[in-house]
Design a protein around this motif. Structure first.
Motif, short mmCIF file in Angstrom:
data_model
loop_
_atom_site.label_atom_id
_atom_site.label_comp_id
_atom_site.label_asym_id
_atom_site.label_seq_id
_atom_site.Cartn_x
_atom_site.Cartn_y
_atom_site.Cartn_z
N UNK A 40 0.87 -1.17 0.00
CA UNK A 40 0.00 0.00 0.00
C UNK A 40 0.91 1.23 0.00
N UNK A 41 0.93 1.94 -1.12
CA UNK A 41 1.90 3.00 -1.32
C UNK A 41 1.19 4.34 -1.52
N UNK A 42 1.49 5.29 -0.65
CA UNK A 42 0.95 6.64 -0.76
C UNK A 42 1.88 7.47 -1.63
N UNK A 43 1.30 8.21 -2.56
CA UNK A 43 2.06 9.19 -3.35
C UNK A 43 1.58 10.56 -2.88
N UNK A 57 0.04 6.99 -11.53
CA UNK A 57 -0.54 6.32 -12.69
C UNK A 57 0.50 5.51 -13.45
N UNK A 58 1.66 6.11 -13.72
CA UNK A 58 2.70 5.43 -14.50
C UNK A 58 3.27 4.23 -13.75
N UNK A 59 3.46 4.35 -12.45
CA UNK A 59 3.93 3.20 -11.68
C UNK A 59 2.92 2.05 -11.76
N UNK A 60 1.66 2.36 -11.55
CA UNK A 60 0.62 1.33 -11.59
C UNK A 60 0.52 0.71 -12.98
N UNK A 61 0.57 1.52 -14.01
CA UNK A 61 0.45 1.02 -15.38
C UNK A 61 1.60 0.08 -15.73
N UNK A 62 2.80 0.38 -15.24
CA UNK A 62 3.95 -0.46 -15.52
C UNK A 62 3.95 -1.74 -14.69
N UNK A 105 -5.69 -7.33 -4.62
CA UNK A 105 -4.62 -6.61 -5.31
C UNK A 105 -3.28 -6.86 -4.62
N UNK A 106 -2.22 -6.85 -5.42
CA UNK A 106 -0.86 -6.94 -4.87
C UNK A 106 -0.34 -5.55 -4.50
N UNK A 107 -0.73 -4.55 -5.29
CA UNK A 107 -0.30 -3.17 -5.07
C UNK A 107 -1.50 -2.25 -5.12
N UNK A 108 -1.48 -1.24 -4.24
CA UNK A 108 -2.46 -0.16 -4.30
C UNK A 108 -1.67 1.14 -4.17
N UNK A 128 2.06 1.18 3.84
CA UNK A 128 3.30 0.63 4.39
C UNK A 128 4.53 1.34 3.80
N UNK A 129 4.32 2.21 2.81
CA UNK A 129 5.41 3.03 2.28
C UNK A 129 4.82 4.25 1.57
N UNK A 130 5.69 5.19 1.23
CA UNK A 130 5.22 6.39 0.54
C UNK A 130 6.30 6.91 -0.39
N UNK A 131 5.85 7.65 -1.39
CA UNK A 131 6.73 8.28 -2.38
C UNK A 131 6.41 9.77 -2.39
N UNK A 132 7.45 10.59 -2.41
CA UNK A 132 7.28 12.04 -2.44
C UNK A 132 8.04 12.60 -3.64
N UNK A 133 7.35 12.88 -4.75
CA UNK A 133 8.06 13.52 -5.87
C UNK A 133 8.33 14.99 -5.53
N UNK A 134 9.54 15.44 -5.83
CA UNK A 134 9.89 16.85 -5.57
C UNK A 134 10.63 17.42 -6.77
N UNK A 135 10.63 18.74 -6.84
CA UNK A 135 11.42 19.43 -7.84
C UNK A 135 12.83 19.61 -7.28
N UNK A 136 13.81 19.61 -8.12
CA UNK A 136 15.21 19.73 -7.69
C UNK A 136 15.55 21.19 -7.45
#
Length: 156
Positions: A40-43, A57-62, A105-108, A128-136
């Motif tokens: 279970x991954x929070x973006x 979306x792109x992570x899930x699609x892949x 589901x295996x991934x959400x 159980x984990x999270x992703x934080x996209x940031x600008x450089x």
């Protein structure tokens, strides 16, 4: 594929933003029972326009090629629901989270609003984990430090 729609949830009309936040928080409390879902991954992000929805979306699609995956759109902007026409990945809106209790589901991937409010805090308690996209850029790194401090408090 789950049904979608924003704003109307069988409550006799459009919900106020506060009613919607409370409903999502309640749904996320129910979703804590999603132990059958392996990942279970929070973006999330503290600000908009950094590509959260696109990344989710792109992570899930892949991943879809090798695992059962779905997306949950908790962002009031509904960016994932706007993408859904081009997707074979199931996308759930907040009012349909109860349906995930019966899923395998295996991934959400959970797309959160661009803030660290009640919805994101509740999503983090489910994840159980999270992703934080940031600008450089410098201020983005400063914001990431504050965000990580907030996540640590929520996860305790």
């Amino acid at each position: 594929m789950p049904e979608h729609g924003h704003g109307h949830h069988g409550h006799g009309g459009q919900m106020t933003p506060e009613q919607q936040r409370q409903m999502i928080a309640q749904e996320l409390r129910l979703a804590k029972n999603l132990s059958q879902i392996k990942h279970k991954i929070v973006v999330m992000s503290g600000k908009g326009g950094v590509g959260k929805s696109t990344l989710a979306f792109n992570l899930a699609a892949n991943i879809r090629e090798s695992a059962k995956v779905c997306l949950v759109d908790l962002d009031e902007q509904g960016s994932l629901l706007n993408i859904k026409k081009a997707s074979e990945v199931p996308i759930y809106e907040a009012s349909k989270l109860g349906e995930l209790l019966k899923s395998d589901y295996d991934f959400i991937f959970i797309d959160c609003p661009p803030s660290l409010g009640l919805i994101t805090a509740n999503a983090l308690t489910v994840a159980d984990s999270f992703i934080v996209p940031i600008q450089c850029e410098y201020y983005a790194l400063e914001g990431l430090s504050q965000l990580m401090s907030t996540v640590r408090r929520i996860k305790r």
